[in-house]
Design a protein around this motif. Structure first.
Motif, PDB file in Angstrom:
ATOM      1  N   UNK A  54       0.806  -1.216   0.000  1.00 20.94           N
ATOM      2  CA  UNK A  54       0.000   0.000   0.000  1.00 20.94           C
ATOM      3  C   UNK A  54       0.837   1.264   0.000  1.00 20.94           C
ATOM      4  N   UNK A  55       1.511   1.500   1.117  1.00 13.15           N
ATOM      5  CA  UNK A  55       2.243   2.757   1.287  1.00 13.15           C
ATOM      6  C   UNK A  55       3.749   2.554   1.349  1.00 13.15           C
ATOM      7  N   UNK A  56       4.243   1.444   0.857  1.00  9.36           N
ATOM      8  CA  UNK A  56       5.678   1.181   0.892  1.00  9.36           C
ATOM      9  C   UNK A  56       6.447   2.072  -0.056  1.00  9.36           C
ATOM     10  N   UNK A  57       7.683   2.334   0.288  1.00 13.92           N
ATOM     11  CA  UNK A  57       8.526   3.222  -0.499  1.00 13.92           C
ATOM     12  C   UNK A  57       8.774   2.682  -1.911  1.00 13.92           C
ATOM     13  N   UNK A  58       8.880   1.378  -2.048  1.00 10.93           N
ATOM     14  CA  UNK A  58       9.133   0.791  -3.371  1.00 10.93           C
ATOM     15  C   UNK A  58       7.973   1.075  -4.320  1.00 10.93           C
ATOM     16  N   UNK A  59       6.761   0.847  -3.873  1.00 10.06           N
ATOM     17  CA  UNK A  59       5.604   1.107  -4.725  1.00 10.06           C
ATOM     18  C   UNK A  59       5.379   2.602  -4.939  1.00 10.06           C
TER      19      UNK A  59
END
Length: 186
Positions: free
Chosen positions: A24-29
């Motif tokens: 959801x809010x991960x840096x990768x995405x």
């Protein structure tokens, strides 16, 4: 900077990467969204979970390996490079005929140590994926943990541990024998 990942406690490192891989809010995405690229399930997808853990384990353990390689490279006498350059050797020829032979022992030992370390990965699958979707990231040590503490089968866990010891010992002996026989021929 290269050694910094080694100084971070393994569980903290795994928790940081778990947040980084959050669908959801991960840096990768978020980085993929910023670049207008499709996002990924990272550690939550059966097809990407193992690759995600390989990236984490590589990043977390590369510091010591890089320092050992650097020390091996610095131990090569500069005269060897100068002589090769005077003989007209290109950069690739100097790497092939000077650098690799001079660091061969270190390269072979680090390969052996990395293979052994790979067989003993536990923290990343335990913290990040919990064995992964569809058991995609269950490693030998994680399986030993499951037998001992989830299934309460300490005998099975002990048997797996002994099998891992025997396998790694046999592999190490074979590897050392094969690499030594290569030295004898040279």
């Amino acid at each position: 900077m290269v050694y910094l990942p080694v100084m971070i406690p393994p569980v903290v490192s795994a928790l940081l990467w778990k947040w980084f891989y959050d669908p959801g809010a991960g840096l990768a995405n978020e980085a993929l969204r910023f670049a207008h690229l499709p996002t990924s399930n990272w550690s939550n997808g059966a097809d990407t979970a193992l690759v995600s853990l390989v990236i984490v384990a590589t990043w977390a353990n590369m510091g010591g390996t890089v320092l050992i390689y650097l020390a091996a490279l610095q131990s090569i006498p500069g005269e060897l490079y100068e002589a090769a350059e005077l003989d007209g050797a290109s950069l690739l020829q100097r790497v092939r005929h000077v650098t690799i032979p001079q660091t061969r022992f270190v390269i072979l030992m680090l390969m052996l140590l990395q293979i052994i370390a790979t067989m003993q990965v536990f923290t990343e699958p335990f913290v990040i994926t919990g064995g992964g979707p569809e058991n995609a990231t269950v490693t030998v040590l994680y399986l030993i943990y499951k037998y001992a503490f989830l299934y309460n089968d300490f005998g099975g866990a002990c048997a797996l541990s002994v099998m891992l010891l025997v396998l790694l010992g046999a592999f190490s002996a074979l590897y050392l024998r094969l690499t030594r026989s290569g030295e004898d021929d040279a």
